[in-house]
Design an enzyme around this catalytic site. Structure first.
Site, PDB file in Angstrom:
ATOM      1  N   GLU A 142       2.198   2.618  -0.749  1.00 36.76           N
ATOM      2  CA  GLU A 142       2.967   1.838  -1.770  1.00 36.76           C
ATOM      3  C   GLU A 142       2.287   1.863  -3.346  1.00 36.76           C
ATOM      4  O   GLU A 142       1.004   1.789  -3.357  1.00 36.76           O
ATOM      5  CB  GLU A 142       2.965   0.465  -1.562  1.00 36.76           C
ATOM      6  CG  GLU A 142       3.577  -0.405  -2.425  1.00 36.76           C
ATOM      7  CD  GLU A 142       3.852  -2.016  -1.897  1.00 36.76           C
ATOM      8  OE1 GLU A 142       3.714  -3.136  -2.825  1.00 36.76           O
ATOM      9  OE2 GLU A 142       3.844  -2.146  -0.725  1.00 36.76           O
ATOM     10  N   ASP A 182       2.632   0.354  -6.999  1.00 34.43           N
ATOM     11  CA  ASP A 182       3.413  -1.119  -7.766  1.00 34.43           C
ATOM     12  C   ASP A 182       3.178  -0.961  -9.214  1.00 34.43           C
ATOM     13  O   ASP A 182       1.989  -0.761  -9.542  1.00 34.43           O
ATOM     14  CB  ASP A 182       2.654  -2.194  -7.204  1.00 34.43           C
ATOM     15  CG  ASP A 182       2.799  -2.410  -5.687  1.00 34.43           C
ATOM     16  OD1 ASP A 182       3.834  -1.920  -5.025  1.00 34.43           O
ATOM     17  OD2 ASP A 182       2.134  -3.296  -5.092  1.00 34.43           O
ATOM     18  N   GLU A 225       3.597  -4.228 -11.429  1.00 32.98           N
ATOM     19  CA  GLU A 225       4.037  -5.593 -11.496  1.00 32.98           C
ATOM     20  C   GLU A 225       3.822  -6.248 -12.786  1.00 32.98           C
ATOM     21  O   GLU A 225       2.619  -6.217 -13.460  1.00 32.98           O
ATOM     22  CB  GLU A 225       3.447  -6.473 -10.484  1.00 32.98           C
ATOM     23  CG  GLU A 225       3.684  -6.060  -8.925  1.00 32.98           C
ATOM     24  CD  GLU A 225       2.798  -6.943  -7.938  1.00 32.98           C
ATOM     25  OE1 GLU A 225       3.486  -7.545  -6.922  1.00 32.98           O
ATOM     26  OE2 GLU A 225       1.592  -6.969  -8.148  1.00 32.98           O
TER      27      GLU A 225
END
Length: 294
Positions: free
Chosen positions: A100, A102, A104
């Site tokens: 993953e 990310d 954010e």
């Protein structure tokens, strides 16, 4: 020979253009679909808005999964008091040992800067957070956020400026995400248990609905149908003498000198947290931090 040189130059120039993010944009529904809370989607021509209120957030996902390439979208973040909210934009594979990448975007009280948290999961293990503020107000206009991924590196870019590089260091015995196709996702949701000052500042629902806006969807990557096996995916997305993918070109294997200077500037002026420096969480430095150039 002249033709071969011309073709080589054309491929290199095309690769350069794609790294700069000059590919053509697609409409949302060509690449993506709502994943949850369809009633919190607002469509305004080529513009998509996701809404968060005290009943629900919303999220979308790509229709396909991808192995290597570049994903970009333009986002305008929640204006005003966005404390407690998170707008997430990420790539992820499936399962407990997933990979993953990310972005954010952590909301904050009015007048305080947004924090952008990036993270990398490899074989289900994350805890590689970095946080930084930005050199602009991401709520006033659209800005481009991109993930470039190949066998050599994962690069997080903001308006084509690299803000983080995760380098393949398998030669040091460190796993690298290179064999799981990933979907592309984005969502807005309430995370006031941790998002703003560690959860000290809660979401003020009197400011709802909180709106994140999207446009400029671009995916230039090796598409992997769900029905294709892992071995078939690897073969499909591997450059060979017969086919050569732009992300496998030598120019894509590391940052250019200019990009390296940009990354040094970003880290010197905007990085506020790096897991590699957090001795309270990691009394023993994570192994990749010992070898990482950035």
């Amino acid at each position: 020979m002249a033709v071969s040189l011309k073709m080589c130059a054309t491929v290199t120039f095309f690769a350069f253009l794609m790294f700069l993010g000059l590919g053509s944009s697609a409409k949302f529904d060509e690449l993506f679909q709502p994943a949850w809370a369809n009633d919190h989607f607002i469509y305004e021509g080529d513009l998509l808005k996701l809404k968060l209120d005290n009943s629900s957030g919303a999220g979308f996902s790509s229709k396909s999964k991808y192995l290597f390439g570049k994903v970009s979208m333009q986002i305008k973040l929640v204006e005003g008091d966005s404390a407690g909210t998170v707008t997430a934009y990420y790539m992820s594979s499936d399962g407990p040992y997933h990979n993953e990448f990310d972005f954010e975007f952590l909301g904050n009280t009015t007048g305080e800067p947004y924090l952008v948290q990036t993270n990398v999961y490899v074989n289900g293990v994350g805890n590689r957070e970095q946080r930084m503020n930005l050199w602009f107000d991401p709520t006033k206009d659209f800005h481009s956020y991109s993930i470039l991924w190949n066998k050599r590196q994962v690069v997080f870019l903001v308006d084509e400026t690299p803000i983080r590089v995760h380098t393949n260091m398998e030669h040091k015995g460190i796993p690298f995400p290179k064999d799981q196709a990933m979907g592309v996702y984005s969502s807005i949701w309430n995370a006031d248990d941790w998002a703003t000052r560690g959860g000290l500042v809660k979401t003020d629902w009197s400011h709802a609905p909180f709106i994140a806006s999207y446009r400029g969807f671009e995916i230039d990557a090796c598409e992997c149908p769900v029905s294709v096996s892992a071995d078939e995916i690897s073969n499909k997305c591997k450059s060979s003498a017969e086919k050569r993918f732009w992300w496998d070109e030598p120019t894509m294997s590391e940052l250019s000198l200019h990009q390296s200077h940009q990354l040094v500037w970003v880290r010197a002026n905007h990085l506020v947290y790096d897991y590699c420096s957090d001795t309270a969480r990691f009394p023993v430095m994570p192994v990749e931090c010992e070898h990482h150039r950035h």
